[in-house]
Design an enzyme around this catalytic site. Structure first.
Site, PDB file in Angstrom:
ATOM      1  N   LYS A   8      53.236  24.214  34.682  1.00 24.38           N
ATOM      2  CA  LYS A   8      51.828  24.635  34.683  1.00 24.38           C
ATOM      3  C   LYS A   8      51.697  26.084  34.222  1.00 24.38           C
ATOM      4  O   LYS A   8      50.887  26.398  33.350  1.00 24.38           O
ATOM      5  CB  LYS A   8      51.213  24.500  36.094  1.00 24.38           C
ATOM      6  CG  LYS A   8      51.295  23.093  36.663  1.00 24.38           C
ATOM      7  CD  LYS A   8      50.661  23.015  38.034  1.00 24.38           C
ATOM      8  CE  LYS A   8      51.357  23.825  39.108  1.00 24.38           C
ATOM      9  NZ  LYS A   8      52.718  23.358  39.436  1.00 24.38           N
ATOM     10  N   ARG A  83      44.476  22.061  45.032  1.00 23.86           N
ATOM     11  CA  ARG A  83      45.685  21.369  45.463  1.00 23.86           C
ATOM     12  C   ARG A  83      45.382  20.289  46.488  1.00 23.86           C
ATOM     13  O   ARG A  83      46.301  19.617  46.936  1.00 23.86           O
ATOM     14  CB  ARG A  83      46.627  22.380  46.093  1.00 23.86           C
ATOM     15  CG  ARG A  83      47.487  23.081  45.050  1.00 23.86           C
ATOM     16  CD  ARG A  83      48.616  23.571  45.778  1.00 23.86           C
ATOM     17  NE  ARG A  83      49.854  23.903  45.230  1.00 23.86           N
ATOM     18  CZ  ARG A  83      50.172  24.836  44.389  1.00 23.86           C
ATOM     19  NH1 ARG A  83      49.265  25.498  43.753  1.00 23.86           N
ATOM     20  NH2 ARG A  83      51.418  25.107  44.104  1.00 23.86           N
ATOM     21  N   ARG A 122      64.828  28.860  37.127  1.00 27.13           N
ATOM     22  CA  ARG A 122      63.694  29.679  36.676  1.00 27.13           C
ATOM     23  C   ARG A 122      63.914  31.160  36.961  1.00 27.13           C
ATOM     24  O   ARG A 122      64.410  31.548  38.017  1.00 27.13           O
ATOM     25  CB  ARG A 122      62.413  29.235  37.380  1.00 27.13           C
ATOM     26  CG  ARG A 122      61.246  30.199  37.123  1.00 27.13           C
ATOM     27  CD  ARG A 122      59.916  29.642  37.488  1.00 27.13           C
ATOM     28  NE  ARG A 122      59.808  29.235  38.866  1.00 27.13           N
ATOM     29  CZ  ARG A 122      58.771  28.559  39.358  1.00 27.13           C
ATOM     30  NH1 ARG A 122      57.771  28.233  38.562  1.00 27.13           N
ATOM     31  NH2 ARG A 122      58.741  28.216  40.621  1.00 27.13           N
ATOM     32  N   ARG A 155      62.434  33.371  42.204  1.00 26.02           N
ATOM     33  CA  ARG A 155      61.442  33.273  43.269  1.00 26.02           C
ATOM     34  C   ARG A 155      62.075  32.827  44.581  1.00 26.02           C
ATOM     35  O   ARG A 155      62.969  31.985  44.581  1.00 26.02           O
ATOM     36  CB  ARG A 155      60.339  32.284  42.870  1.00 26.02           C
ATOM     37  CG  ARG A 155      59.206  32.960  42.136  1.00 26.02           C
ATOM     38  CD  ARG A 155      58.196  32.017  41.566  1.00 26.02           C
ATOM     39  NE  ARG A 155      57.709  30.974  42.446  1.00 26.02           N
ATOM     40  CZ  ARG A 155      56.752  30.109  42.112  1.00 26.02           C
ATOM     41  NH1 ARG A 155      56.195  30.194  40.903  1.00 26.02           N
ATOM     42  NH2 ARG A 155      56.358  29.173  42.939  1.00 26.02           N
ATOM     43  N   ARG A 166      58.313  21.569  48.936  1.00 30.74           N
ATOM     44  CA  ARG A 166      57.117  21.767  48.096  1.00 30.74           C
ATOM     45  C   ARG A 166      56.709  20.450  47.430  1.00 30.74           C
ATOM     46  O   ARG A 166      55.531  20.141  47.309  1.00 30.74           O
ATOM     47  CB  ARG A 166      57.393  22.833  47.033  1.00 30.74           C
ATOM     48  CG  ARG A 166      57.349  24.247  47.600  1.00 30.74           C
ATOM     49  CD  ARG A 166      58.074  25.237  46.718  1.00 30.74           C
ATOM     50  NE  ARG A 166      57.503  25.393  45.405  1.00 30.74           N
ATOM     51  CZ  ARG A 166      58.165  25.909  44.367  1.00 30.74           C
ATOM     52  NH1 ARG A 166      59.413  26.320  44.524  1.00 30.74           N
ATOM     53  NH2 ARG A 166      57.593  26.032  43.210  1.00 30.74           N
TER      54      ARG A 166
HETATM   55  P1  AP5 Z   1      56.731  26.806  35.429  1.00 32.46           P
HETATM   56  O1  AP5 Z   1      55.806  26.847  34.274  1.00 32.46           O
HETATM   57  O2  AP5 Z   1      57.010  28.062  36.148  1.00 32.46           O
HETATM   58  O3  AP5 Z   1      56.311  25.624  36.441  1.00 32.46           O
HETATM   59  P2  AP5 Z   1      55.034  25.500  37.371  1.00 32.46           P
HETATM   60  O4  AP5 Z   1      54.500  24.106  37.233  1.00 32.46           O
HETATM   61  O5  AP5 Z   1      54.069  26.619  37.152  1.00 32.46           O
HETATM   62  O6  AP5 Z   1      55.766  25.594  38.766  1.00 32.46           O
HETATM   63  P3  AP5 Z   1      55.462  26.444  40.078  1.00 32.46           P
HETATM   64  O7  AP5 Z   1      56.726  26.384  40.873  1.00 32.46           O
HETATM   65  O8  AP5 Z   1      54.925  27.807  39.771  1.00 32.46           O
HETATM   66  O9  AP5 Z   1      54.374  25.565  40.746  1.00 32.46           O
HETATM   67  P4  AP5 Z   1      53.977  25.590  42.197  1.00 32.46           P
HETATM   68  O10 AP5 Z   1      52.707  24.831  42.144  1.00 32.46           O
HETATM   69  O11 AP5 Z   1      55.004  25.103  43.147  1.00 32.46           O
HETATM   70  O12 AP5 Z   1      53.886  27.146  42.542  1.00 32.46           O
HETATM   71  P5  AP5 Z   1      52.680  28.164  42.585  1.00 32.46           P
HETATM   72  O13 AP5 Z   1      53.164  29.442  42.072  1.00 32.46           O
HETATM   73  O14 AP5 Z   1      51.435  27.591  42.048  1.00 32.46           O
HETATM   74  O15 AP5 Z   1      58.126  26.171  34.880  1.00 32.46           O
HETATM   75  C1  AP5 Z   1      59.230  26.026  35.738  1.00 32.46           C
HETATM   76  C2  AP5 Z   1      60.534  26.311  34.948  1.00 32.46           C
HETATM   77  O16 AP5 Z   1      60.708  25.293  33.964  1.00 32.46           O
HETATM   78  C3  AP5 Z   1      60.534  27.637  34.191  1.00 32.46           C
HETATM   79  O17 AP5 Z   1      61.821  28.186  34.275  1.00 32.46           O
HETATM   80  C4  AP5 Z   1      60.212  27.256  32.732  1.00 32.46           C
HETATM   81  O18 AP5 Z   1      60.845  28.134  31.826  1.00 32.46           O
HETATM   82  C5  AP5 Z   1      60.782  25.847  32.641  1.00 32.46           C
HETATM   83  N1  AP5 Z   1      59.991  24.942  31.813  1.00 32.46           N
HETATM   84  C6  AP5 Z   1      58.637  24.773  31.865  1.00 32.46           C
HETATM   85  N2  AP5 Z   1      58.263  23.794  31.015  1.00 32.46           N
HETATM   86  C7  AP5 Z   1      59.391  23.338  30.428  1.00 32.46           C
HETATM   87  C8  AP5 Z   1      59.666  22.314  29.464  1.00 32.46           C
HETATM   88  N3  AP5 Z   1      58.688  21.530  28.966  1.00 32.46           N
HETATM   89  N4  AP5 Z   1      60.958  22.100  29.106  1.00 32.46           N
HETATM   90  C9  AP5 Z   1      61.971  22.835  29.643  1.00 32.46           C
HETATM   91  N5  AP5 Z   1      61.786  23.823  30.560  1.00 32.46           N
HETATM   92  C10 AP5 Z   1      60.511  24.058  30.956  1.00 32.46           C
HETATM   93  O19 AP5 Z   1      52.471  28.270  44.176  1.00 32.46           O
HETATM   94  C11 AP5 Z   1      53.453  28.850  44.997  1.00 32.46           C
HETATM   95  C12 AP5 Z   1      53.016  28.750  46.451  1.00 32.46           C
HETATM   96  O20 AP5 Z   1      51.774  29.464  46.632  1.00 32.46           O
HETATM   97  C13 AP5 Z   1      52.723  27.331  46.971  1.00 32.46           C
HETATM   98  O21 AP5 Z   1      53.891  26.680  47.430  1.00 32.46           O
HETATM   99  C14 AP5 Z   1      51.723  27.618  48.102  1.00 32.46           C
HETATM  100  O22 AP5 Z   1      52.389  28.084  49.257  1.00 32.46           O
HETATM  101  C15 AP5 Z   1      50.903  28.766  47.523  1.00 32.46           C
HETATM  102  N6  AP5 Z   1      49.720  28.295  46.772  1.00 32.46           N
HETATM  103  C16 AP5 Z   1      49.474  28.432  45.445  1.00 32.46           C
HETATM  104  N7  AP5 Z   1      48.310  27.874  45.118  1.00 32.46           N
HETATM  105  C17 AP5 Z   1      47.772  27.384  46.284  1.00 32.46           C
HETATM  106  C18 AP5 Z   1      46.590  26.676  46.600  1.00 32.46           C
HETATM  107  N8  AP5 Z   1      45.689  26.341  45.650  1.00 32.46           N
HETATM  108  N9  AP5 Z   1      46.374  26.323  47.889  1.00 32.46           N
HETATM  109  C19 AP5 Z   1      47.258  26.645  48.863  1.00 32.46           C
HETATM  110  N10 AP5 Z   1      48.419  27.292  48.627  1.00 32.46           N
HETATM  111  C20 AP5 Z   1      48.672  27.655  47.338  1.00 32.46           C
END
Ligand code: AP5
Length: 216
Positions: A8, A83, A122, A155, A166
């Site tokens: 994402k 979410r 990552r 991270r 997660r």
């Molecule tokens: P990346 O693009 O970083 O993946 P992502 O989908 O953004 O993954 P996240 O781990 O950031 O999602 P998340 O929803 O768990 O975390 P968030 O920060 O939102 O890609 C991942 C890796 O793969 C990278 O190394 C990249 O280079 C590689 N890659 C990507 N695409 C690729 C491809 N096609 N091919 C090969 N490699 C690839 O949230 C973190 C925490 O915050 C949550 O756990 C929660 O506690 C809190 N939080 C955030 N939002 C909310 C909400 N709305 N409500 C409540 N709590 C929330």
């Protein structure tokens, strides 16, 4: 939308640049608050480290403040929000008050082995937030950001046990929000196991169908 590690953040950053829209990631804003030790950061850190959701009222208040900023007036790409069904309904209310609405939801569908491989490798820039991967998207210089030259880090929630938690939280919490957008025929499923360039091309192809602004 999509499970942790689906790509994402990676795709939203590229799409925001291409469409000249603001990228709003709730995860990034929460991590900034944690690193600055703000009141919100102190309340959120425990949930984030466990891999559970930060309470809705904290996240929605934070998002309301963010979309009030001038750079969000012409539309934005949301990453990591909503979410759950409650957040989806709150988002619609927030947007309605601003005469805005959601154009489309790109659902990045990734399989568990791919997710684990991506998250355990990552690397993230400590300053500009650029995302790399030790094997899939390695930085030119070891542990240094290609874009701003600052250091990369892993991270805290990218440990295998936390990743698995997660994923469980995601499946349980997000089902309602996914159905909410499916019913409105706004949700488009994309295969996110594919290479990054193919995924972004597929998203851009979809986004091209929504030309009127403002965009969300
Ligand atoms: P990346 O693009 O970083 O993946 P992502 O989908 O953004 O993954 P996240 O781990 O950031 O999602 P998340 O929803 O768990 O975390 P968030 O920060 O939102 O890609 C991942 C890796 O793969 C990278 O190394 C990249 O280079 C590689 N890659 C990507 N695409 C690729 C491809 N096609 N091919 C090969 N490699 C690839 O949230 C973190 C925490 O915050 C949550 O756990 C929660 O506690 C809190 N939080 C955030 N939002 C909310 C909400 N709305 N409500 C409540 N709590 C929330």
């Amino acid at each position: 939308m999509g499970p942790p590690g689906a790509g994402k953040g990676t795709q939203a950053k590229v799409l925001a640049e291409k469409l000249k829209l603001t990228h709003i990631s709730t995860g990034d804003i929460l991590r900034q608050n944690v690193s600055k030790a703000t009141q919100l950061g102190k309340q959120a850190i425990e949930f984030m480290n466990k891999g559970t959701l930060v309470p809705d009222e904290l996240v929605t208040k934070m998002l309301t403040q963010r979309i009030e900023q001038p750079d969000a007036k012409k539309g934005f790409i949301l990453d990591g929000f909503p979410r759950n069904i409650g957040q989806a309904e709150t988002l619609d209310d927030m947007l309605k008050q601003r005469n805005m609405s959601i154009d489309m939801v790109a659902y990045l569908d990734a399989s568990e082995p791919v997710i684990i491989q991506r998250l355990t490798g990552r690397l993230v820039c400590s300053v500009c937030g650029a995302i790399f991967h030790t094997k899939n998207m390695p930085p030119k210089k070891d542990m240094i950001c290609d874009h701003c030259g600052n250091s990369l880090y892993q991270r805290a929630d990218d440990q295998v046990e936390t990743i698995k938690n997660r994923l469980q939280v995601y499946q349980k919490e997000s089902a309602g929000a996914i159905q909410y957008y499916e019913k409105q025929k706004k949700l488009h499923r994309l295969d996110a196991d594919l290479e990054a360039e193919t995924v972004i091309n597929n998203i851009i192809h979809l986004a091209a169908q929504y030309n009127d602004s403002p965009k969300v």
